[in-house]
Design a protein around this motif. Structure first.
Motif, PDB file in Angstrom:
ATOM      1  N   GLN A 138       3.277   0.350   4.504  1.00  0.00           N
ATOM      2  CA  GLN A 138       4.304   1.331   4.833  1.00  0.00           C
ATOM      3  C   GLN A 138       3.614   2.583   5.359  1.00  0.00           C
ATOM      4  O   GLN A 138       2.989   3.330   4.592  1.00  0.00           O
ATOM      5  CB  GLN A 138       5.155   1.662   3.600  1.00  0.00           C
ATOM      6  N   ILE A 139       3.704   2.788   6.654  1.00  0.00           N
ATOM      7  CA  ILE A 139       3.220   4.029   7.246  1.00  0.00           C
ATOM      8  C   ILE A 139       4.183   5.132   6.835  1.00  0.00           C
ATOM      9  O   ILE A 139       5.392   4.919   6.741  1.00  0.00           O
ATOM     10  CB  ILE A 139       3.121   3.905   8.772  1.00  0.00           C
TER      11      ILE A 139
ATOM     12  N   LEU B 121      -7.447   5.187  12.762  1.00  0.00           N
ATOM     13  CA  LEU B 121      -6.573   6.233  12.221  1.00  0.00           C
ATOM     14  C   LEU B 121      -5.192   5.678  11.893  1.00  0.00           C
ATOM     15  O   LEU B 121      -4.588   6.037  10.874  1.00  0.00           O
ATOM     16  CB  LEU B 121      -6.446   7.377  13.222  1.00  0.00           C
ATOM     17  N   GLU B 122      -4.708   4.795  12.760  1.00  0.00           N
ATOM     18  CA  GLU B 122      -3.360   4.259  12.573  1.00  0.00           C
ATOM     19  C   GLU B 122      -3.242   3.249  11.430  1.00  0.00           C
ATOM     20  O   GLU B 122      -2.142   2.764  11.151  1.00  0.00           O
ATOM     21  CB  GLU B 122      -2.842   3.643  13.880  1.00  0.00           C
ATOM     22  N   ASP B 123      -4.351   2.939  10.780  1.00  0.00           N
ATOM     23  CA  ASP B 123      -4.288   2.084   9.584  1.00  0.00           C
ATOM     24  C   ASP B 123      -3.913   2.879   8.335  1.00  0.00           C
ATOM     25  O   ASP B 123      -3.697   2.291   7.265  1.00  0.00           O
ATOM     26  CB  ASP B 123      -5.637   1.393   9.351  1.00  0.00           C
ATOM     27  N   SER B 124      -3.860   4.199   8.477  1.00  0.00           N
ATOM     28  CA  SER B 124      -3.454   5.038   7.338  1.00  0.00           C
ATOM     29  C   SER B 124      -2.037   4.669   6.933  1.00  0.00           C
ATOM     30  O   SER B 124      -1.110   4.733   7.739  1.00  0.00           O
ATOM     31  CB  SER B 124      -3.514   6.519   7.717  1.00  0.00           C
TER      32      SER B 124
ATOM     33  N   VAL C  41       8.826  -0.460   5.293  1.00  0.00           N
ATOM     34  CA  VAL C  41       7.833  -1.393   4.772  1.00  0.00           C
ATOM     35  C   VAL C  41       7.753  -2.582   5.725  1.00  0.00           C
ATOM     36  O   VAL C  41       8.781  -3.184   6.068  1.00  0.00           O
ATOM     37  CB  VAL C  41       8.242  -1.860   3.354  1.00  0.00           C
ATOM     38  N   GLU C  42       6.510  -2.911   6.147  1.00  0.00           N
ATOM     39  CA  GLU C  42       6.324  -3.986   7.138  1.00  0.00           C
ATOM     40  C   GLU C  42       5.477  -5.108   6.564  1.00  0.00           C
ATOM     41  O   GLU C  42       4.450  -4.857   5.922  1.00  0.00           O
ATOM     42  CB  GLU C  42       5.582  -3.443   8.365  1.00  0.00           C
ATOM     43  N   PHE C  43       5.864  -6.311   6.859  1.00  0.00           N
ATOM     44  CA  PHE C  43       5.111  -7.486   6.444  1.00  0.00           C
ATOM     45  C   PHE C  43       3.810  -7.591   7.224  1.00  0.00           C
ATOM     46  O   PHE C  43       3.784  -7.390   8.447  1.00  0.00           O
ATOM     47  CB  PHE C  43       5.974  -8.722   6.688  1.00  0.00           C
ATOM     48  N   LEU C  44       2.729  -7.922   6.518  1.00  0.00           N
ATOM     49  CA  LEU C  44       1.448  -8.161   7.184  1.00  0.00           C
ATOM     50  C   LEU C  44       1.099  -9.651   7.174  1.00  0.00           C
ATOM     51  O   LEU C  44       0.837 -10.256   8.212  1.00  0.00           O
ATOM     52  CB  LEU C  44       0.323  -7.398   6.492  1.00  0.00           C
TER      53      LEU C  44
END
Lengths: 114, 115
Positions: A37-38, A84-87, A43-46
């Motif tokens: 969840q950014i 950075l976008e993995d935060s 909330v997004e499935f990985l």
């Protein structure tokens, strides 16, 4: 009551570094999942994992990501070279069954990539 | 593709008042439906789920939800809220019978119960 646990609760890392997020699912569960969840987003499935292999992965789950169940209790998510976008907050979940089975979520690991 | 819409990002309500949190979904197949609650600094906790059968589902903490197939909705209700219900609520959907078990979540509704 059994619960899913995750470590660490917070992780700060530099861009390009590898991180490993750890999860201990509920002991008799067979299906394992990672979601993220950014901040401020849904909330997004990985990825889902069953019988020691990935059963499904999303477009987000590219070659930088990997999952492993190294022993009978842990379930890990590795990000090889963080961006950075993995935060985000990363949630682990487990379920006893697949379709319709309730997924039990851990408290999450908050990852901050600088 | 599946999607879940929670139209209300925030819902303020006074203590002991009723509340309804809305959830609509789109899917080309039959679905399972879930509501989760997230208290501050905690994980997602299941409130209730619809798998099949009765369209009115009762969950923990006095919450209930009704599955409406024609309106593709699964709204969450509580007749009288408490301060302790202040949290973020997520609606989620999962396909039936397609071999995928992932959840698709809505963006969440922040319920704030006022004294």
């Amino acid at each position: 009551e059994p619960e899913v646990t995750q470590t660490p609760s917070h992780q700060v890392t530099q861009m390009g570094q590898e991180v490993i997020l750890r999860c201990v699912p509920i002991s008799n569960h067979l299906y394992f999942y990672w979601y993220r969840q950014i901040l401020g987003q849904k909330v997004e499935f990985l990825v889902s994992f069953y019988n020691n292999e990935i059963s499904e992965k999303s477009e987000i789950f590219d070659d930088q990501f990997s999952v492993e169940r190294p022993d009978g209790s842990n379930f890990t998510l590795k990000i090889r070279s963080t961006k950075l976008e993995d935060s985000a907050m990363y949630f682990c979940a487990s379920s006893e069954a697949g379709g319709g089975g309730t997924q039990y979520f851990g408290p999450g690991t908050r990852l901050l990539v600088l | 593709a599946q999607s879940v819409t929670q139209l209300d990002s925030q819902v303020p309500v006074f203590e002991e008042a009723p509340v309804e949190l809305r959830c609509n979904y789109s899917s080309s197949v039959s679905v399972y439906l879930f509501w989760y609650v997230q208290y501050p600094n905690q994980g997602l906790q299941l409130l209730l789920k619809y798998l099949s059968g009765s369209t009115l589902v009762k969950g923990i903490n006095g919450f209930e939800a009704e599955f409406n197939k024609s309106q593709t909705s699964f709204h969450l209700r509580k007749p009288s809220v408490h301060i302790s219900d202040t949290a973020e609520y997520f609606c989620a959907v999962s396909d039936q019978g397609s071999g995928t078990y992932k959840y698709i979540f809505g963006t969440g509704t922040r319920l704030k119960v006022l004294a």
